[in-house]
Every structure is written in C-alpha cells, then in structure tokens.
Design a protein around this motif. Sequence first.
Motif, PDB file in Angstrom:
ATOM      1  N   ALA A  25       0.834  -1.200   0.000  1.00  0.00           N
ATOM      2  CA  ALA A  25       0.000   0.000   0.000  1.00  0.00           C
ATOM      3  C   ALA A  25       0.868   1.248   0.000  1.00  0.00           C
ATOM      4  O   ALA A  25       1.918   1.289   0.644  1.00  0.00           O
ATOM      5  N   ASP A  26       0.418   2.264  -0.733  1.00  0.00           N
ATOM      6  CA  ASP A  26       1.031   3.587  -0.677  1.00  0.00           C
ATOM      7  C   ASP A  26       0.381   4.340   0.469  1.00  0.00           C
ATOM      8  O   ASP A  26      -0.844   4.481   0.509  1.00  0.00           O
ATOM      9  N   ILE A  27       1.192   4.790   1.407  1.00  0.00           N
ATOM     10  CA  ILE A  27       0.673   5.584   2.519  1.00  0.00           C
ATOM     11  C   ILE A  27       1.450   6.891   2.529  1.00  0.00           C
ATOM     12  O   ILE A  27       2.664   6.895   2.735  1.00  0.00           O
ATOM     13  N   ASP A  28       0.759   7.992   2.264  1.00  0.00           N
ATOM     14  CA  ASP A  28       1.386   9.321   2.281  1.00  0.00           C
ATOM     15  C   ASP A  28       1.687   9.729   3.714  1.00  0.00           C
ATOM     16  O   ASP A  28       1.004   9.302   4.648  1.00  0.00           O
ATOM     17  N   GLY A  29       2.682  10.570   3.877  1.00  0.00           N
ATOM     18  CA  GLY A  29       3.049  11.071   5.199  1.00  0.00           C
ATOM     19  C   GLY A  29       1.882  11.722   5.923  1.00  0.00           C
ATOM     20  O   GLY A  29       1.753  11.608   7.135  1.00  0.00           O
ATOM     21  N   GLU A  30       0.992  12.385   5.163  1.00  0.00           N
ATOM     22  CA  GLU A  30      -0.170  13.046   5.789  1.00  0.00           C
ATOM     23  C   GLU A  30      -1.178  12.029   6.315  1.00  0.00           C
ATOM     24  O   GLU A  30      -2.033  12.368   7.125  1.00  0.00           O
ATOM     25  N   GLN A  31      -1.103  10.793   5.837  1.00  0.00           N
ATOM     26  CA  GLN A  31      -2.027   9.748   6.280  1.00  0.00           C
ATOM     27  C   GLN A  31      -1.514   9.007   7.513  1.00  0.00           C
ATOM     28  O   GLN A  31      -2.176   8.114   8.006  1.00  0.00           O
TER      29      GLN A  31
END
Length: 176
Positions: A113-119
């Motif tokens: 999964a791609d998890i952005d820093g904001e998430q």
Amino acid sequence: MEQTIEKESVAEEKVIRVEGGKFLSFFLGKEEYAIEILKVQEIIGLMAITPVPRMPAYIKGVLNLRGKIVPVMDLRTRFGLNEIEHTEETCIIVVQENQYLMGVIVDKVSEVADIDGEQIEEVPTLGSGRQSEYLSGIGKVKESVKMIVDVEKVLFDVPDEVLENNGSAAPAGPVA
C-alpha cells in the motif's frame, strides 16, 4: 535547570516520525499491520524451523534460507497474542534492518500500500499497553487503519541475554 533540559531532549528523542511511502501490510488475526517495503527482503511460505535452546518464546528458531541461517520470530507471540494453528496463508516475511536479517511469522500478507506522510498519525498513548511501544505510526488508508511496525524495536531490540546465548540476530549479506 540542567535536568529539565535533559528531560526535554529525552522526550524529543522518543518521537519517531514515519515518512510516507510503500508499505507491505499483513494480518495478525483481524488487525492489519504494515512494514516499510524497503525493509522487506522477501516473503516465503512456512519452512522447517530448527528450534534453538534457551530462546524467548517468540523466537521460534532458525531456518536455512539458501545457505544463510535466518532467525525466525513469531510476531503473534512477540505482541502477546494467542498462538493459533498455521494455515495455508501463514507465511514468513524476511526483513532486513542494517546488516541483520530476521524472519517474521504472520497470519497472512495483505497488500503493498502507498501511505502518504499526511495519512500517518502518531501512535496514541494507550495507557500501559505494551503493544503500542512496537509501533512507529498509524496509517489511515481508505477506510482501514494499518498499524506501522517499528521494525528495529520489534525485531532487533532483543534482550542482551538472547544475543549472548546464540547471536540470534544474524548478520545479513546479499541473499541469492
């Protein structure tokens, strides 16, 4: 006054900021966890694990992975969860941190999964729950929550007596 400054700097050191990126997610029971994909060497099915005497219950032993001896940890036991029967989905994630390799038994692998820093949120204080000390963040992806494992703390922060008994954290080299 000097003591106050020391306490503040110690508190600052405990804050771990997880950057976004790709994570391998996996399940232990119904809970979903994630490990930074760059730390994952490979995913393998269950193999013969040779027990090593005088190890903590969560260290299941070692396995021979193409000529390289790799210690294996049961993540359920490490997190204080009940052991369950292994299924066809049970597998070992081989993780590399610096020069060390460790195999980790999980119930099943989910996805990359791609998890952005904001998430990614900081781990909330859960009182005396020990499991929270093994997390470096909580990722919010779509409608799910993925608990991001602090690989160094969970896998390689083993008590000194474990390392003295057999050097459990095996040095890693390129795995062919």
